[in-house]
Design an enzyme around this catalytic site. Structure first.
Site, short mmCIF file in Angstrom:
data_model
loop_
_atom_site.label_atom_id
_atom_site.label_comp_id
_atom_site.label_asym_id
_atom_site.label_seq_id
_atom_site.Cartn_x
_atom_site.Cartn_y
_atom_site.Cartn_z
CD GLU A 97 -1.97 -6.60 -3.16
OE1 GLU A 97 -0.80 -6.94 -3.29
OE2 GLU A 97 -2.59 -5.95 -4.03
N GLY A 126 -2.31 3.76 -2.76
CA GLY A 126 -2.56 4.60 -3.92
C GLY A 126 -3.71 4.11 -4.76
CB ALA A 127 -4.65 2.63 -7.29
CG ASN A 132 -9.71 -4.62 -6.43
OD1 ASN A 132 -9.12 -5.26 -5.58
ND2 ASN A 132 -10.02 -3.35 -6.27
CG HIS A 140 1.46 0.27 -10.98
ND1 HIS A 140 2.78 -0.09 -10.93
CD2 HIS A 140 0.83 -0.46 -10.02
CE1 HIS A 140 2.94 -1.00 -9.98
NE2 HIS A 140 1.78 -1.24 -9.41
CD GLU A 141 -2.79 -0.02 -9.10
OE1 GLU A 141 -3.09 -1.23 -8.95
OE2 GLU A 141 -1.86 0.52 -8.46
CG HIS A 175 -0.92 -4.81 -11.01
ND1 HIS A 175 0.13 -5.67 -10.77
CD2 HIS A 175 -0.75 -3.78 -10.13
CE1 HIS A 175 0.90 -5.18 -9.81
NE2 HIS A 175 0.39 -4.03 -9.40
#
Length: 887
Positions: A126, A267-268, A271, A303-304, A307
């Site tokens: 990204e 930060g991260a 995927n 957060h990740e 997603h």
């Protein structure tokens, strides 16, 4: 100024892709300098695209070895360049395209695409990194099903990870190599692709979903650091359970993996099924990580993971819709952390971040909409406006429609848009339908840059027992938007008196909304008249910071003291203290600049003393909130409120004088707090323990600032005896503030103790970068040559140079321009290897126009020097041009 800045890409020019890629089969053979990637793409014309259009695939620094269309070899010399592969007349039916490329992961210093980090192969795709792996339609509205075979030397890469579920593994043709095959059944855009290969340790666990499925969890880290991944794993499991409970979202694959790497631009990255993290946001032990580190790990892990639904299962149609996945997911992670910790304290922390990072963005040359309408380099739009302000817009939407309608709207969004690439319009339509409400005016929050100003004036009529509140809102012009429309601004409010909140009785047309404490300001001006108000109240406005606006009121200092003492809203109690201190510091800075002495206010010290006394004596103390109140606004906060012709030295001296006065005046109470709240058991990074440490360390900070008797000795004892990094760093910060031999002894001791821990050394670098003394630049230049620092590692660069630019106002904004030149030199050096990192560092100039004339001229000269440099990256050229106002 250079003339080859990338042309703008505009939202209005969006059109669907001419072709769709239905499946992607990748075979990646890992090698440090010559990785080979074989891609089999099954492509079909898009019925919504242009019939007969050429097929143009994106590339970036690629070497094309071969290409075959339906098995027939193509002449790569005529169709492929380093940046594209073009087929003029592809079949107008489904067809296959095979492409073979060669990569050099070890030489990939941009950290985009496939690269190596400390011997570990990893990817970052990204926004446009997949085109550095193979030629592709590298845009988020092309969704494909991926199967990835990864092969590598078993000794160097015993761990081979990919998206989705593992479906095969075994020995490769060469005895020293092995392979793994991963399949992701969910169509996704290529920016969510990931592979990892390396010699990694793992912490394993399992999560059972609400439907009873067992999901295998893994956190992969550098060998020997598995123990430090324990909190990340715990946060992941809590996030998975919370998303089921609050949003009804269950995880959809058989495995969820996290990999921590030491070289990472962000930060991260979320995927699908294989999150890749900066190790800063995974590794934590009490002796190496602070309470703030633990909180950040918890939030970013969540957060990740969140997603998976808001970003992966539903992605964005184009990069202009970036806020749709990021703003919404930030809102979700904020709500998770608020539920897991202290909701009021988390809200204060989120607003501090918004004001420190996003408000200056909105007020400067880099201002842009939450949903931009054009960009030249998309990497430059991963901003606080998209993330933090985007989250505030979702928060306002929830307040506007109410909790029940918000949940119905989210459920409808998940149902209607699952498996698609959506837009802001798609998102808002779900809430308009769920709430039966017209959201066309609310949509302006996505379409207009800038921070609105809400002004409030009030008067009390004792004879009529009425309280009149006049509200206005305005939005100043921003670059490219000279004219603004009036947005919908939800204002949570109350009427505060020493006896408690007065009833919100009114004959207003929106009386029902007002009665529940919410007023929707949708016009430039509105008046509310409250009746049956027995005594004069103080209006408590924007409770919980209900809208991302600047609030201007006619409230007196006594009114603010009433709010601080009696407001039922925790956020507004804190805000009353911040506003009182800000007013005093602005007046004090102006007096210093005029050659007078710093200003003081005994009432402020008394009010703070009462807050601290209450936190110390209460049977159910809120240590964390008291610590927030005891923390003064930053120098950047004061500069932002002054707004023009800022002298950072005057602000620094005013703040220093106030801290000294508070520390000296409250010394006995502060000393008692520091003694009473000393750790009495095993360290735990929970909300209660973090709050206690925050208040204790705020007390130490003020004691040292006030030069209280024995304060330095107290700080030295805490530094040497601390059993956790939070307390040790707080003591080190206090000693660095005081200066002298104690500082240097502590810094040397810290380096001896933690020299083998890069993430801890980042703290050592940052704390020196923020020393507000004239010789700090010399110190920084020496540190860039220290063995602990590396120009190639983003964490080291951010820890030293980023911390200096963001956290040392007097030295970055030196009147002689040396601070600007230091950062400009760093930007130009970094741009040759890592343009993303360089561009993000350059945004530290975003508020340069705030400062007085001499500093403005120095900052402009530094920016112009960067802009005039030959062969700038698109990333840096874009930020430089926009900062100078030339695009």
């Amino acid at each position: 100024m250079r003339t080859d800045v990338a042309p703008p890409i505009r939202l209005s020019d969006y059109r669907p892709p001419d072709y769709l890629i239905e499946t992607v089969d990748l075979d990646i053979s890992l090698h440090p300098g010559a990785t080979r990637v074989r891609a089999l793409l099954r492509i079909a014309p898009n019925p919504q695209g242009r019939a007969g259009a050429p097929l143009v695939l994106d590339g970036d620094e690629l070497v094309c070895l071969a290409a075959r269309l339906d098995g027939v070899a193509l002449d790569v010399a005529t169709i492929a360049t380093a940046t594209s592969l073009r087929i003029e007349a592809p079949p107008q039916r489904p067809f296959s395209l095979e492409i073979e490329t060669r990569l050099d992961p070890s030489a990939n210093t941009k950290l985009m695409g496939l690269y190596r980090s400390n011997g570990v192969y990893c990817t970052q795709c990204e926004a446009e990194g997949f085109r550095r792996i193979t030629y592709f339609l590298d845009r988020p509205d092309v969704l494909s099903v991926y199967t990835t075979r990864i092969e590598g030397p078993r000794a160097e890469t015993p761990v081979l990870l990919g998206n989705g579920n593992l479906i095969a593994a075994g020995e490769a043709a060469l005895a020293s190599r092995h392979f793994a095959v991963w399949h992701d059944p969910f169509p996704k855009p290529c920016y969510l692709f990931a592979v990892v290969g390396g010699d990694l340790g793992a912490l394993k666990d399992c999560f059972v979903t609400q439907s009873g499925r067992a999901v295998e969890l893994g956190v992969y880290v550098e060998r020997g650091k598995e123990k430090a991944a324990g909190y990340a794993m715990d946060a992941l499991k809590r996030a998975m359970a919370w998303d089921e409970r609050v949003f009804g979202r269950e995880y959809d694959l058989d495995v969820f993996n996290i990999v921590a790497v030491s070289d990472f631009n962000m930060g991260a990255m979320e995927n699908k099924g294989l999150n890749i993290f900066n190790d800063k946001y995974v590794l934590a032990l009490p002796e190496t990580a602070t309470d703030a580190d633990y909180a950040a790990i918890e939030a970013i892990i969540a957060h990740e993971y969140f997603h998976n639904w808001t970003g992966n299962r539903i992605t964005c149609r184009d990069w202009f819709q970036l806020c749709l996945k990021e703003g919404l997911t930030v809102f979700r992670d904020q709500e998770f952390s608020a539920d897991e910790r202290s909701r009021p304290v988390r809200r204060i922390a989120d607003v501090r971040t918004l004001r420190a990072q996003q408000f200056p963005e909105d007020a400067g040359p880099l201002a842009h909409n939450v949903r931009p309408t054009e960009y030249r380099e998309i990497n430059n739009f991963y901003t606080a406006t998209v993330y933090e302000k985007g989250a505030e817009v979702v928060r306002m939407l929830a307040l506007l429609v109410g909790d029940d309608a918000f949940r119905r709207g989210m459920d409808l969004y998940f149902e209607r848009c699952d498996g698609s690439a959506a837009t802001v319009e798609d998102f808002l339509a779900c809430f308009a339908e769920a709430a039966q409400r017209d959201l066309s005016q609310f949509k302006l929050w996505y379409e207009q840059a800038g921070t609105p100003t809400v002004s409030a004036a009030s008067r009390y009529d004792a004879a009529r027992r009425t309280f009149t509140l006049d509200l206005t809102q305005s939005l100043a012009p921003t670059p490219g938007q000279p004219t603004k429309q009036t947005p919908v601004t939800p204002i949570r409010l109350g009427l505060t008196t020493p006896a408690g909140d007065a009833p919100l009785e009114t004959d207003d047309a929106e009386a029902d909304e007002i009665a529940r404490g919410v007023f929707i300001l949708s016009t430039p001006a509105r008046r509310i008249v409250f009746r049956n108000v027995a005594t004069r109240p103080v209006a408590s406005l924007l409770r919980g910071f209900s809208a991302p606006v600047r609030l201007e009121t006619d409230q007196s200092d006594d009114d603010l003291m009433t709010l601080l003492a009696h407001d039922s809203d925790s956020f507004n109690r804190w805000q009353a203290a911040q506003t009182s201190v800000t007013r005093l510091l602005i007046a004090s800075a102006q007096a210093i600049r005029a050659g007078e002495g710093a200003r003081g206010d005994a009432r402020l010290g008394g009010a703070l003393g009462r807050v601290l006394e209450g936190a110390l004596r209460s049977q159910s103390p809120d240590h964390a909130s008291a610590a927030q109140i005891a923390t003064l606004p930053s120098e950047a906060d004061i500069a932002r409120e002054i707004g023009a012709d800022v002298d950072p030295d005057a602000i620094f001296l005013a703040r220093k004088a106030l801290r000294a006065a508070l520390g000296a005046g409250l010394a006995p109470l502060l000393g008692e707090i520091h003694e009473t709240l000393a750790a009495d058991g095993r360290y735990a990074p929970d909300a209660a323990g973090a709050g206690r440490r925050a208040l204790r360390n705020a007390a130490l900070d003020l004691l040292v600032a006030g030069d209280a008797q024995g304060a330095l000795e107290r700080a030295e004892r805490q530094f040497h005896r601390a059993d956790n990094m939070t307390d040790q760093m707080a003591a080190l910060a206090a000693l660095c503030l005081a200066g002298g031999p104690q500082r240097e002894r502590a810094l040397e001791s810290f380096l001896r103790t933690h020299g083998g821990e890069p993430l801890v050394i980042d703290k050592w670098l940052s704390i020196q970068a923020t020393i507000a003394e004239p010789d700090t630049l010399d110190r920084l230049m020496a540190l860039t040559r220290h063995h602990a620092f590396s120009w190639s590692n983003p964490n080291r660069v951010r820890a030293l140079i980023g911390a200096f630019a963001a956290g040392n106002a007097t030295q970055f904004h030196r009147a002689d321009g040396a601070g600007y030149d230091f950062v400009a030199d760093a930007v130009l050096r970094l741009d040759r290897a890592n343009p993303q990192l360089a561009a993000r560092l350059l945004t530290s100039f975003r508020s340069w126009r705030l400062y007085e004339e001499t500093r403005r001229a120095r900052a402009r000269a530094a920016l112009q020097r960067i802009a005039d440099e030959k062969n700038l990256s698109r990333d840096v050229a874009d930020i430089a041009a926009r900062s100078l106002g030339e695009t």
